[in-house]
Design an enzyme around this catalytic site. Structure first.
Site: not given
Ligand code: GDP
Ligand code: MN
Length: 372
Positions: A155, A273-275
């Site tokens: 995600y 913000f994070e992947i």
């Protein structure tokens, strides 16, 4: 999930240097099994559209990743129609029910509400806002198991009112996969101390009680070790049997973020913000970590954010090579931003480095330089 790999590099390099044609890049690999995740309220439609406009023009018009919108209320038609017009990608809308949002039935609700109200009295940022506590707990322990996300492996978290400064011309999911990365961030900053007075003690207790050996990331979150005499001065913080099973809010000192001679430096990855890989959060290790943090009552007695929760879990469970610093992604939310042209450091010539796309911060000597 991912096997541990030895730390074999001092630097965490950007995946791609120089310009490339994003259309070509998008066609070069099949899409990853990934989606954007946006938790939002109906009232935040304008902010959501602002974020989507930036994300679509800087990245997704080439890569076409789907969106999953989540809400603890039902999305209305205006919201759903507005969002669908902003992208040609697939969009899904999910309801977050009471199994994932709100007080669990083990909580003394009047007491929890009183503790939250008191944080409001003390003017702790968002401390007095009950819904914010629920949001933080949802992002800490539940979103990855939402029915709409179960089919995804990766995600990318998106919030209302964000901007991406630069074109993202490669697929970050594909590169993270290729490089065995599990968690990616673009901003690391210090948490407001008064929101998490006891967080580190419980995170540290988890690590110790389960004999989790440091794989290189934990140190990222530590102040340099205290002098021995400082150690002597805080003996009440050291023995593990003195950590109460519940966060003792009234006795919490502002500076309790110390345990066994380790002091939390308050650094955390800014999780708006994070992947990342969803199966990291779904793992037994992470879930155990979450359950223990949750059982302490810290999501109510204090205002634990999902950012320091995710960060300390990453610190306890991942190796440095599994964490990626997206220093090439320009990002803003509120008045905090990361601009690839800002960071200190010298520019080094390197093979394939295109002068068209000069990252002035190309190579800080330590990849964790942003911690201050
Ligand atoms: P900040 O960035 O820390 O100031 O916090 P935000 O208010 O932006 O909240 C973080 C994220 O959670 C955003 O995506 C919000 O839209 C979302 N959010 C916060 N509170 C709620 C809530 O009560 N309901 C819903 N559906 N979303 C929320
Ligand atoms: Mn926000």
């Amino acid at each position: 999930w991912v096997p541990v790999r030895p730390i074999n590099t001092q630097y965490d390099e950007p995946f791609v240097y120089g310009c490339q044609d994003p259309e070509v890049a998008a066609k070069a690999h099949p899409r990853a099994n990934a989606a954007f995740v946006i938790l939002a309220r109906n009232s935040e439609l304008d902010g959501v559209l602002e974020s989507m406009k930036s994300l679509e023009s800087r990245f997704n018009r080439w890569f076409n990743y789907p969106y999953v919108f989540l809400n603890n209320d039902h999305f209305n038609e205006t919201f759903m129609e507005g969002v669908k017009k902003a992208t040609s990608s697939k969009v899904e809308f999910g309801f977050v029910d009471s199994s994932m949002w709100g007080f669990p039935n083990t909580t003394d609700i009047p007491e929890a509400k009183e503790l939250i109200a008191q944080q409001g009295d003390r003017a702790i940022m968002y401390g007095g806002m009950e819904s914010y506590h629920h949001m933080c707990r949802f992002y800490s322990g539940f979103f990855f198991n939402h029915p709409l996300l179960l089919k995804y492996k990766w995600y990318w978290r998106v919030e209302p009112e964000i901007d991406y400064w630069c074109d993202i011309t490669y697929d970050p999911f594909v590169y993270m996969e290729k490089h065995d990365k599990v968690y990616g961030f673009t901003i690391a900053i210090k948490e407001l101390r008064e929101t998490v007075p006891n967080l580190f003690r419980y995170a540290s207790a988890y690590k110790r009680n389960h004999n989790v050996s440091s794989q290189g990331m934990w140190e990222f979150f530590l102040e340099s070790p205290p002098e021995p005499e400082q150690f002597e001065e805080q003996p009440e913080l050291s023995p593990e049997d003195q950590l109460p099973s519940k966060v003792q809010h009234h006795e919490a000192k502002v500076d309790d973020n110390a345990m066994e001679g380790e002091n939390y430096n308050m650094c955390h990855f800014w999780s708006n913000f994070e992947i990342a890989r969803l199966d990291f959060f779904r793992s037994e290790e992470y879930m155990q970590f979450f359950r223990e943090m949750d059982a302490s009552g810290g999501f109510w007695a204090e205002r634990w954010g999902d950012a320091p929760i995710h960060s300390l879990a990453v610190g306890a469970l991942l190796s440095k090579t599994q964490v990626h610093y997206f220093r090439d992604i320009g990002y803003r939310h509120t008045d905090i931003q990361h601009c690839p042209g800002n960071a200190p450091g010298k520019q080094l010539p390197r093979p394939g480095f295109s002068p068209n796309h000069q990252y002035k911060d190309a190579l800080p000597t330590e990849w964790d330089q942003e911690r201050d």
